[in-house]
Design a protein around this motif. Structure first.
Motif, mmCIF file in Angstrom:
data_model
loop_
_atom_site.group_PDB
_atom_site.id
_atom_site.type_symbol
_atom_site.label_atom_id
_atom_site.label_comp_id
_atom_site.label_asym_id
_atom_site.label_seq_id
_atom_site.Cartn_x
_atom_site.Cartn_y
_atom_site.Cartn_z
ATOM 1 N N ALA A 361 0.820 -1.216 0.000
ATOM 2 C CA ALA A 361 0.000 0.000 0.000
ATOM 3 C C ALA A 361 0.850 1.260 0.000
ATOM 4 C CB ALA A 361 -0.933 -0.009 1.208
ATOM 5 N N GLU A 362 1.995 1.202 0.668
ATOM 6 C CA GLU A 362 2.848 2.385 0.785
ATOM 7 C C GLU A 362 3.964 2.437 -0.253
ATOM 8 O OE1 GLU A 362 2.275 4.926 2.822
ATOM 9 O OE2 GLU A 362 0.440 3.880 3.423
ATOM 10 N N HIS A 363 4.314 1.274 -0.813
ATOM 11 C CA HIS A 363 5.480 1.238 -1.701
ATOM 12 C C HIS A 363 5.166 0.634 -3.080
ATOM 13 C CE1 HIS A 363 8.247 2.614 1.450
ATOM 14 N NE2 HIS A 363 7.477 1.917 2.271
ATOM 15 N N GLY A 364 3.918 0.688 -3.481
ATOM 16 C CA GLY A 364 3.539 0.354 -4.847
ATOM 17 C C GLY A 364 3.631 -1.112 -5.203
ATOM 18 N N THR A 365 3.994 -1.367 -6.450
ATOM 19 C CA THR A 365 4.005 -2.718 -7.009
ATOM 20 C C THR A 365 5.425 -3.102 -7.400
ATOM 21 O OG1 THR A 365 1.779 -2.335 -7.891
ATOM 22 C CG2 THR A 365 3.002 -4.214 -8.765
ATOM 23 N N ILE A 366 5.786 -4.329 -7.075
ATOM 24 C CA ILE A 366 7.117 -4.850 -7.436
ATOM 25 C C ILE A 366 6.912 -6.052 -8.346
ATOM 26 C CG2 ILE A 366 9.271 -5.839 -6.602
ATOM 27 C CD1 ILE A 366 7.204 -4.086 -4.061
ATOM 28 N N SER A 469 10.245 3.862 -3.305
ATOM 29 C CA SER A 469 9.031 3.873 -4.128
ATOM 30 C C SER A 469 7.817 4.299 -3.312
ATOM 31 C CB SER A 469 8.783 2.487 -4.730
ATOM 32 O OG SER A 469 8.548 1.520 -3.717
ATOM 33 N N GLY A 470 6.865 4.946 -4.005
ATOM 34 C CA GLY A 470 5.635 5.400 -3.373
ATOM 35 C C GLY A 470 4.458 4.530 -3.749
ATOM 36 N N PRO A 471 3.248 4.886 -3.283
ATOM 37 C CA PRO A 471 2.060 4.045 -3.501
ATOM 38 C C PRO A 471 1.734 3.783 -4.965
ATOM 39 C CG PRO A 471 1.631 5.711 -1.821
ATOM 40 C CD PRO A 471 2.960 6.063 -2.433
ATOM 41 N N ASN A 472 2.030 4.725 -5.842
ATOM 42 C CA ASN A 472 1.703 4.546 -7.264
ATOM 43 C C ASN A 472 2.944 4.308 -8.121
ATOM 44 O OD1 ASN A 472 -1.113 4.965 -6.866
ATOM 45 N ND2 ASN A 472 -0.753 7.184 -6.780
ATOM 46 N N ASP A 473 4.007 3.873 -7.494
ATOM 47 C CA ASP A 473 5.249 3.576 -8.214
ATOM 48 C C ASP A 473 5.344 2.081 -8.498
ATOM 49 O OD1 ASP A 473 5.896 6.228 -7.999
ATOM 50 O OD2 ASP A 473 7.277 5.961 -6.318
ATOM 51 N N VAL A 474 6.168 1.742 -9.474
ATOM 52 C CA VAL A 474 6.435 0.342 -9.822
ATOM 53 C C VAL A 474 7.942 0.118 -9.816
ATOM 54 C CG1 VAL A 474 6.303 -1.420 -11.633
ATOM 55 C CG2 VAL A 474 4.339 0.052 -11.191
ATOM 56 N N VAL A 475 8.368 -0.983 -9.220
ATOM 57 C CA VAL A 475 9.771 -1.385 -9.232
ATOM 58 C C VAL A 475 9.872 -2.718 -9.966
ATOM 59 C CG1 VAL A 475 11.785 -2.039 -7.862
ATOM 60 C CG2 VAL A 475 10.264 -0.206 -7.068
ATOM 61 N N VAL A 476 10.706 -2.775 -10.989
ATOM 62 C CA VAL A 476 10.942 -4.008 -11.742
ATOM 63 C C VAL A 476 12.317 -4.549 -11.368
ATOM 64 C CG1 VAL A 476 11.313 -4.994 -14.039
ATOM 65 C CG2 VAL A 476 9.452 -3.359 -13.667
ATOM 66 N N LEU A 477 12.356 -5.775 -10.893
ATOM 67 C CA LEU A 477 13.610 -6.462 -10.576
ATOM 68 C C LEU A 477 13.892 -7.431 -11.709
ATOM 69 C CD1 LEU A 477 12.896 -7.235 -6.792
ATOM 70 C CD2 LEU A 477 13.745 -5.122 -7.847
ATOM 71 N N ALA A 478 14.865 -7.105 -12.540
ATOM 72 C CA ALA A 478 15.067 -7.845 -13.789
ATOM 73 C C ALA A 478 16.347 -8.661 -13.765
ATOM 74 C CB ALA A 478 15.108 -6.873 -14.966
ATOM 75 N N GLY A 479 16.264 -9.855 -14.343
ATOM 76 C CA GLY A 479 17.463 -10.643 -14.624
ATOM 77 C C GLY A 479 17.672 -11.880 -13.794
#
Length: 514
Positions: A361-366, A469-479
């Motif tokens: 809720a606080e750090h968006g989607t990973i 990251s914030g509530p509406n941010d996305v973090v992609v962990l790639a590789g």
């Protein structure tokens, strides 16, 4: 499982591989290419520069004869078959030693620059449903030769060394498996890991520049040529008509199989002429970041004969995965799967480490994904932007050392096209300095457009990206996906894995006192 000296000579001579043969009257009871795997009466394959003192140690463990590019008969009193291609010889003798297990399995081989693993798992799950769990798997992530977990192995190569591959095939046959799905890399043909092996169905997903460098393919043309060898060793071919370089692909495919053995698929186009004569097309009915529904339509008599028309739910997002699913459906249909098995399997299929999602809720989607080159990273970032409200899109990524050098500019380009923040970090650096690798990636990123943060400790990079990251941010962990090691200085160094780190960090942040 044993081979006589006469049999070894004859098998090698049939392939015109043998340069000289010893007078060997014993019997071979075991095959090995690693000195740690030697037992009594072992035939040992010397694939590269192998020092005589190491071979002396192997002899003491039980090596009784050798396949090599040079003769060790006089120096170490080891009967030697001298051959001009040790890797090809190992493949031929391995399949003979294990009694040609491939002939007892319906084989699907899958190649492409991206999508091999996802397509392999889709085909695997379809066939599990269709056969009552009598299907083996050889993928980048795992090797499965039976239903018992003791027959599930960690994979070390996209396509195993031939000796391992045929041993696993034999184990699958012994365990009652009737089908096998396997990824086939360009290196598998470059290094003769599948020499002499034929597939009932070969799937060619796509092609774009990758794996080009001093330790892999010298040029894109060499990479493409190795990929297209799948055509020459398949009884039927499933080919993506939307792939780059389609003209070259279709020309080679048509030379390899008769017309009724070639099956084309493509995404449905508004202009029917753009479908490139596809036998089967697919289109998105609905999609979100959790999955999608897609429709498959047959074109012409050959496509209609498959009886696959209709809508299917796929528990994976993205039209690129719908294409992978369509290829898997055609191929599995050709080896006996029914449409109902496909509906059930595709609605449930999971690929470990592919598009795994975690929300806070606080750090968006990973998202955790194995994306590792321009094509896969660009597709992933573009898909996230198209289907997710994104205030800021950050990616944590690096590139392997001593391989895939040509990927690095492409990774930078994909970041430049789709990300707001790039955390450049380590990803199996091997013998290279990860900072030097990241500099090659960063050289293709516009620093005025994308914020670049270098954090060589991958665990810290993931932690910092999620924390920022914030509530509406996305973090992609790639590789790295679910990989539990980093290759550093030739050593598999334990690593928590991207998914586990993300879960731990989110849990820690969620439970922080206010």
């Amino acid at each position: 499982m044993a081979l006589t000296g006469e049999q070894i000579t004859n098998y090698l001579a049939d392939e015109s591989l043998v340069l000289s043969a010893p007078d060997f009257e014993g019997a071979i009871q075991h095959l090995a290419y690693n000195s740690n795997d030697v037992t009594a009466d072992t035939l040992f394959f010397i694939k590269g520069n192998f020092k005589p003192e190491y071979l002396a140690d192997a002899k003491a463990k039980g090596v009784t004869a050798v396949i090599a590019p040079v003769d060790f008969t006089e120096t170490l009193d080891l009967p030697t078959w001298v051959v001009d291609d040790v890797a090809a010889a190992m493949s031929i003798l391995s399949m003979a030693f294990y009694d040609r297990p491939q002939d007892k399995l319906a084989l699907i081989g899958i190649t492409g620059t991206k999508g091999k693993t996802s397509s392999a798992y889709m085909a695997y799950e379809i066939l599990r449903e269709a056969t009552g769990d009598k299907v083996a798997l050889s993928s980048t992530l795992a090797v499965v030769t039976g239903t018992d977990p003791k027959f599930h192995y960690r994979a070390h190569l996209t396509t195993p060394e031939s000796l391992d591959l045929f041993r696993w095939m034999a184990e699958a046959v012994e365990n009652g498996m009737t089908h096998m799905v396997m990824e086939v890399s360009s290196q598998a043909y470059k290094k003769e890991r599948v020499y002499g092996l034929r597939y009932d169905v070969g799937i060619f997903l796509n092609i774009s520049p990758d794996h080009i460098g001093p330790n892999e393919h010298p040029t894109f043309e060499d990479y493409l040529e190795c990929k297209m060898e799948l055509f020459d060793h398949s009884d039927q071919i499933v080919l993506n008509a939307d792939s780059d370089h389609f003209g070259q692909l279709i020309e080679r495919a048509e030379m390899a199989v008769p017309k009724d053995g070639l099956w084309l698929y493509a995404q449905e186009h508004t202009d029917a002429d753009e479908d490139m004569g596809a036998d089967m097309s697919y289109r998105t009915v609905r999609e979100d970041l959790q999955g999608s529904t897609f429709a498959v339509s047959a074109h012409g008599q050959q496509g209609q004969a498959l009886e696959l028309d209709g809508e299917y739910d796929l528990d994976m997002p993205g039209d690129f995965n719908q294409g992978n699913a369509t290829a898997a459906m055609i191929a599995t249909r050709l080896v006996g799967a029914d449409p109902e098995a496909m509906r059930t399997a595709l609605n449930e299929v999971k690929v470990p480490g592919r598009m795994q999602e975690l929300t806070s809720a606080e750090h968006g989607t990973i998202y955790v994904d194995y994306a590792h080159n321009y094509a896969s990273i660009a597709a992933l970032l573009q898909f996230v932007r198209a289907n997710e409200r994104v205030d800021k899109l950050a990616i944590v990524v690096g590139a392997p050392g001593n391989k895939g050098v040509s990927r690095r500019p492409g990774i930078g380009q994909a970041i430049n096209e789709g990300a707001d923040v790039a955390y450049l970090t380590s990803d199996d650096p091997q013998y290279e300095n990860p900072a030097d690798i990241n500099a090659e990636i960063a050289a293709n990123i516009d620093a005025d457009k994308v914020q670049i943060i270098e954090q060589l400790d991958r665990t810290k990079a993931i932690t910092e990206a999620i924390q920022a990251s914030g509530p509406n941010d996305v973090v992609v962990l790639a590789g790295k996906g679910l990989d539990e090691y980093q290759k550093i200085e030739g050593v598999d160094t334990p690593y928590e894995n991207d998914w586990a780190i993300a879960q731990r960090v989110v849990n820690e942040l969620t439970n922080e006192p206010e």
